[in-house]
Scaffold this motif. Structure first.
Motif, mmCIF file in Angstrom:
data_model
loop_
_atom_site.group_PDB
_atom_site.id
_atom_site.type_symbol
_atom_site.label_atom_id
_atom_site.label_comp_id
_atom_site.label_asym_id
_atom_site.label_seq_id
_atom_site.Cartn_x
_atom_site.Cartn_y
_atom_site.Cartn_z
ATOM 1 N N MET A 354 -10.358 -26.174 -15.683
ATOM 2 C CA MET A 354 -9.678 -26.719 -14.910
ATOM 3 C C MET A 354 -8.897 -27.846 -15.669
ATOM 4 N N ARG A 355 -9.471 -28.583 -16.492
ATOM 5 C CA ARG A 355 -8.674 -29.593 -17.197
ATOM 6 C C ARG A 355 -7.756 -29.255 -18.425
ATOM 7 N N SER A 356 -8.074 -27.950 -18.611
ATOM 8 C CA SER A 356 -7.003 -27.105 -19.501
ATOM 9 C C SER A 356 -6.096 -26.249 -18.726
ATOM 10 N N GLY A 357 -6.117 -26.289 -17.469
ATOM 11 C CA GLY A 357 -5.033 -25.659 -16.558
ATOM 12 C C GLY A 357 -5.411 -23.781 -16.814
ATOM 13 N N VAL A 385 -5.961 -19.958 -9.915
ATOM 14 C CA VAL A 385 -4.483 -19.630 -10.724
ATOM 15 C C VAL A 385 -4.116 -21.105 -10.997
ATOM 16 N N ASN A 386 -3.694 -21.185 -12.533
ATOM 17 C CA ASN A 386 -2.779 -22.534 -12.727
ATOM 18 C C ASN A 386 -3.448 -23.815 -12.261
ATOM 19 N N THR A 387 -4.809 -23.933 -12.642
ATOM 20 C CA THR A 387 -5.787 -24.907 -12.091
ATOM 21 C C THR A 387 -4.977 -26.553 -12.340
ATOM 22 N N TRP A 388 -4.344 -26.746 -13.481
ATOM 23 C CA TRP A 388 -3.845 -28.095 -13.747
ATOM 24 C C TRP A 388 -2.807 -28.696 -12.589
ATOM 25 N N ALA A 413 3.369 -24.249 -9.148
ATOM 26 C CA ALA A 413 2.649 -25.269 -8.291
ATOM 27 C C ALA A 413 3.063 -25.047 -6.943
ATOM 28 N N TRP A 414 2.044 -24.754 -5.970
ATOM 29 C CA TRP A 414 2.510 -24.259 -4.455
ATOM 30 C C TRP A 414 1.646 -25.289 -3.663
#
Length: 465
Positions: A354-357, A385-388, A413-414
């Protein structure tokens, strides 16, 4: 009596000759020395090649016929028959060849009754080198995966084309100059090469020293690689991922080009002890590997990997293919095994992911912030998806950052079911299981129609991821 008088006469004649100092036989031919010389000049110019024939007493040999020979392609052949003048010299104009080996001369004099024959040594006509000028040029920009032509030119200082082999060198970002290819310039001193650079590149050419041209190195030609897609523009105040990942391999083929396969042996060894371990609810036979092209945040196409359950892999493939068509990017698509084992999660380190996205699916681990509680990802139907940019509200706050939860982005981002990414996921059989409390997380329902999720009682009031 008569014979005796004749013998006495002969003895008296010999004595007279000896006393007078005259030779008793005909004179031997005088020894001679033959030399060849020429001044220095440039290739392709005519130069006077001269011969000089002198007797051993240093007097010139006048009117002598001297044969001048030249070595061309390893063979000696006569190029002129010269007659020496009052100074014992003669000369003829000869063009200098570009190959110094073809500018060797020698001469011979056959001799006569007065002067002995002579041969010169080999004379290598001196040649001056012209300045060499080599250049490389072409467009300064190219869209990634497209081709561009490099144009090389090799000339002398006075503009004469140079034909020969040159060395083309390339430098990649952060690297050293390395050989790329050797090329041959044509009779016009030109060469053209089609290249397909996949990153910013620098180019230069090194031309060697020839017999008639000095060595040269071109100026550097820069070719900037441009993304074929639209890079993501983020707010200036937005924090960047805490962990930076290297770019994944370049995309393969056209479009998303998805391929699904079973888990290869080498990959399974990497997964074991990280994203999979004994006691997991799904094993190797129940998992599939998806390799697929995706658009990255910088506008380039890359190829990533994701592992998911057999009955969920088609949902992921369809959703990522749709995102590709809409040019909706991912930060990265690495298998979560890359981040190693986490004792906090009893599985692969989702904190680092997550810290890397990073975007990933299967991970036989515990819920983040709830040790011992099995995550939906352990079943292989959950997809982050796109965790950052889409944080998760865990028991210890927002993870991986607290800046993005109150903000959205049209592409990455949603915060609503109306966002294009959420709609794509829903259209491909996913559920946005926890909404804005875990906006990164999507689930494919189990065959029974239920989402493979942890009962709310097990997580308290927290969302389970």
């Amino acid at each position: 009596m008569v014979l005796g008088r004749l013998s006495a006469f002969v003895l008296m004649l010999v004595a007279t000759l000896v006393v007078s100092g005259l030779p008793a036989h005909a004179a031997d031919p005088l020894a001679t020395t033959l030399t060849v010389d020429s001044p220095a000049a440039f290739a392709d110019q005519e130069v006077p090649v001269s011969v000089e024939l002198v007797a051993e007493d240093a007097t010139p040999v006048v009117g002598a016929a001297v044969h001048l020979e030249r070595r061309v392609d390893g063979t000696w052949s006569e190029v002129a028959l010269l007659v020496t003048d009052d100074a014992g010299r003669a000369e003829v104009l000869q063009p200098l060849a570009r190959d110094a080996a073809d500018n060797a001369f020698r001469a011979r004099f056959e001799g006569d009754a007065t002067y002995a024959a002579a041969r010169s040594g080999r004379h290598d006509a001196p040649m001056e080198r012209r300045n060499g000028v080599v250049t490389v040029g072409g467009p300064g920009k190219v869209v990634d995966e497209q081709t561009v032509e490099l144009r090389l030119r090799w000339r002398t200082g006075n503009g004469t084309p140079v034909s020969g082999r040159v060395l083309l060198q390339r430098r990649l970002p952060g690297g050293d100059w390395k050989k790329y290819r050797r090329l041959r310039t044509d009779d016009e001193g030109s060469a053209v090469l089609e290249i397909r650079p996949r990153t910013d590149t620098r180019w230069r050419v090194k031309a060697p020293r020839l017999d008639w041209v000095r060595a040269d190195r071109s100026r550097v030609h820069r070719v900037d690689n441009l993304p074929p897609g639209t890079p993501v523009t983020l707010p200036r105040a937005a924090p960047r991922p805490a962990i930076s990942l290297p770019d994944q391999p370049h995309a393969k083929g056209e479009g998303a080009n998805p391929t699904v396969s079973t888990i290869p042996n080498a990959m399974w060894r990497q997964m074991t002890g990280r994203s999979w371990h004994r006691g997991c609810p799904v094993g190797r036979s129940g998992l599939r590997l998806l390799r697929i092209n995706y658009w990255s945040y910088d506008g380039y196409r890359h190829r990533g990997e994701v592992v998911a359950r057999t009955d969920a892999i088609d949902n992921i493939r369809g959703a990522l293919t749709a995102m590709y068509r809409r040019e909706l990017p991912l930060r990265s698509l690495y298998r979560v095994d890359r981040f190693g084992w986490s004792s906090r999660l009893d599985g692969a380190d989702d904190y680092k992911s997550m810290r890397s996205g990073n975007t990933s699916a299967f991970n036989c681990r515990s819920v983040v912030g709830r040790p011992g509680v099995r995550s939906p990802h352990a079943y292989g139907r959950a997809f982050d998806v796109n965790t950052w940019e889409n944080p998760y509200h865990s028991s210890h706050g927002w993870t991986p950052n607290g800046w993005w939860p109150s903000r959205s982005h049209a592409r990455v981002a949603w915060r609503s079911r109306q966002h294009v990414v959420v709609r794509i996921m829903l259209n491909h059989g996913f559920r946005w299981t926890y909404g804005t409390e875990d906006s990164q997380h999507f689930d494919v329902p189990a065959p029974s129609g239920r989402v493979a999720r942890v009962p709310a009682a097990a997580c308290g009031d927290e969302v389970c991821d």
